[in-house]
Design a protein around this motif. Sequence first.
Motif, PDB file in Angstrom:
ATOM      1  N   VAL A  40      25.265 -13.027  26.039  1.00 55.08           N
ATOM      2  CA  VAL A  40      25.333 -14.080  27.042  1.00 55.08           C
ATOM      3  C   VAL A  40      25.389 -13.437  28.424  1.00 55.08           C
ATOM      4  O   VAL A  40      26.240 -12.598  28.697  1.00 55.08           O
ATOM      5  CB  VAL A  40      26.566 -14.982  26.830  1.00 55.08           C
ATOM      6  N   ASN A  41      24.462 -13.842  29.283  1.00 58.11           N
ATOM      7  CA  ASN A  41      24.382 -13.333  30.642  1.00 58.11           C
ATOM      8  C   ASN A  41      24.967 -14.367  31.594  1.00 58.11           C
ATOM      9  O   ASN A  41      24.428 -15.454  31.740  1.00 58.11           O
ATOM     10  CB  ASN A  41      22.916 -13.044  30.995  1.00 58.11           C
ATOM     11  N   GLY A  42      26.089 -14.042  32.222  1.00 60.29           N
ATOM     12  CA  GLY A  42      26.723 -14.948  33.177  1.00 60.29           C
ATOM     13  C   GLY A  42      26.028 -14.881  34.532  1.00 60.29           C
ATOM     14  O   GLY A  42      25.234 -13.992  34.803  1.00 60.29           O
ATOM     15  N   TRP A  43      26.313 -15.838  35.384  1.00 61.35           N
ATOM     16  CA  TRP A  43      25.669 -15.940  36.687  1.00 61.35           C
ATOM     17  C   TRP A  43      26.632 -15.504  37.773  1.00 61.35           C
ATOM     18  O   TRP A  43      27.762 -15.941  37.828  1.00 61.35           O
ATOM     19  CB  TRP A  43      25.233 -17.388  36.923  1.00 61.35           C
ATOM     20  N   GLY A  44      26.180 -14.614  38.631  1.00 58.90           N
ATOM     21  CA  GLY A  44      27.020 -14.165  39.732  1.00 58.90           C
ATOM     22  C   GLY A  44      26.421 -14.466  41.090  1.00 58.90           C
ATOM     23  O   GLY A  44      26.880 -13.957  42.089  1.00 58.90           O
ATOM     24  N   GLY A  45      25.363 -15.259  41.111  1.00 62.55           N
ATOM     25  CA  GLY A  45      24.693 -15.574  42.363  1.00 62.55           C
ATOM     26  C   GLY A  45      23.466 -14.702  42.579  1.00 62.55           C
ATOM     27  O   GLY A  45      23.242 -13.743  41.863  1.00 62.55           O
ATOM     28  N   GLU A  46      22.689 -15.061  43.571  1.00 63.20           N
ATOM     29  CA  GLU A  46      21.480 -14.302  43.870  1.00 63.20           C
ATOM     30  C   GLU A  46      21.826 -13.007  44.588  1.00 63.20           C
ATOM     31  O   GLU A  46      22.656 -13.006  45.496  1.00 63.20           O
ATOM     32  CB  GLU A  46      20.526 -15.125  44.731  1.00 63.20           C
ATOM     33  N   TRP A  47      21.200 -11.924  44.158  1.00 62.05           N
ATOM     34  CA  TRP A  47      21.322 -10.619  44.803  1.00 62.05           C
ATOM     35  C   TRP A  47      19.922 -10.065  44.932  1.00 62.05           C
ATOM     36  O   TRP A  47      19.480  -9.293  44.089  1.00 62.05           O
ATOM     37  CB  TRP A  47      22.173  -9.681  43.975  1.00 62.05           C
ATOM     38  N   PRO A  49      16.774  -7.884  45.665  1.00 57.66           N
ATOM     39  CA  PRO A  49      15.734  -8.346  44.752  1.00 57.66           C
ATOM     40  C   PRO A  49      16.150  -8.229  43.291  1.00 57.66           C
ATOM     41  O   PRO A  49      15.341  -8.378  42.401  1.00 57.66           O
ATOM     42  CB  PRO A  49      14.585  -7.381  45.048  1.00 57.66           C
ATOM     43  N   PHE A  50      17.421  -7.943  43.050  1.00 61.37           N
ATOM     44  CA  PHE A  50      17.873  -7.672  41.694  1.00 61.37           C
ATOM     45  C   PHE A  50      18.001  -8.934  40.849  1.00 61.37           C
ATOM     46  O   PHE A  50      17.610  -8.964  39.697  1.00 61.37           O
ATOM     47  CB  PHE A  50      19.203  -6.906  41.709  1.00 61.37           C
ATOM     48  N   ILE A  51      18.606  -9.970  41.419  1.00 62.89           N
ATOM     49  CA  ILE A  51      18.792 -11.225  40.686  1.00 62.89           C
ATOM     50  C   ILE A  51      18.359 -12.378  41.582  1.00 62.89           C
ATOM     51  O   ILE A  51      18.869 -12.540  42.688  1.00 62.89           O
ATOM     52  CB  ILE A  51      20.257 -11.417  40.252  1.00 62.89           C
ATOM     53  N   LEU A  52      17.418 -13.169  41.089  1.00 58.93           N
ATOM     54  CA  LEU A  52      16.896 -14.328  41.809  1.00 58.93           C
ATOM     55  C   LEU A  52      16.877 -15.521  40.862  1.00 58.93           C
ATOM     56  O   LEU A  52      17.224 -15.399  39.698  1.00 58.93           O
ATOM     57  CB  LEU A  52      15.465 -14.052  42.290  1.00 58.93           C
ATOM     58  N   GLY A  53      16.423 -16.653  41.327  1.00 59.05           N
ATOM     59  CA  GLY A  53      16.243 -17.807  40.456  1.00 59.05           C
ATOM     60  C   GLY A  53      17.467 -18.685  40.364  1.00 59.05           C
ATOM     61  O   GLY A  53      18.234 -18.817  41.300  1.00 59.05           O
ATOM     62  N   ASP A  62      16.798  -6.853  37.841  1.00 54.53           N
ATOM     63  CA  ASP A  62      17.819  -6.705  36.798  1.00 54.53           C
ATOM     64  C   ASP A  62      17.483  -7.511  35.549  1.00 54.53           C
ATOM     65  O   ASP A  62      17.692  -7.069  34.429  1.00 54.53           O
ATOM     66  CB  ASP A  62      19.191  -7.131  37.311  1.00 54.53           C
ATOM     67  N   MET A  63      16.965  -8.719  35.759  1.00 49.20           N
ATOM     68  CA  MET A  63      16.635  -9.571  34.622  1.00 49.20           C
ATOM     69  C   MET A  63      15.448  -9.018  33.841  1.00 49.20           C
ATOM     70  O   MET A  63      15.406  -9.112  32.611  1.00 49.20           O
ATOM     71  CB  MET A  63      16.339 -10.998  35.088  1.00 49.20           C
ATOM     72  N   GLU A  64      14.486  -8.404  34.531  1.00 44.49           N
ATOM     73  CA  GLU A  64      13.354  -7.775  33.849  1.00 44.49           C
ATOM     74  C   GLU A  64      13.821  -6.600  33.001  1.00 44.49           C
ATOM     75  O   GLU A  64      13.387  -6.426  31.856  1.00 44.49           O
ATOM     76  CB  GLU A  64      12.307  -7.316  34.861  1.00 44.49           C
TER      77      GLU A  64
END
Length: 95
Positions: A40-47, A49-53, A62-64
């Motif tokens: 389970v991947n929790g959400w920590g907000g957009e960072w 270019p690492f985490i978007l969407g 990071d998600m890739e």
Amino acid sequence: MSTKHHLLIRFCVFNTILSMIFVLLTSASVFGGACNKELVNGWGGEWEPFILGTPTNPSGLDMEILAAVVSGTACTLKHTDKEIPWKRHLALIEK
């Protein structure tokens, strides 16, 4: 917070993620890719270019990387909008 402080936090988080990926990769190769667990991947907000969407449909570097690592195992990956406090993250890693 200063820009320098934000960069330091992102650098630490990125290094932590890379370390966790290394552990996942080495564990998967030792056990022949057997997992049979839902990660389970929790959400920590957009960072960028690492985490978007969005929490349930994240994207970014990071998600890739996470998707590529998980695809090499028999694990499944679930995204959630629940935020996990940092201390709980650390406790879960130590288990």
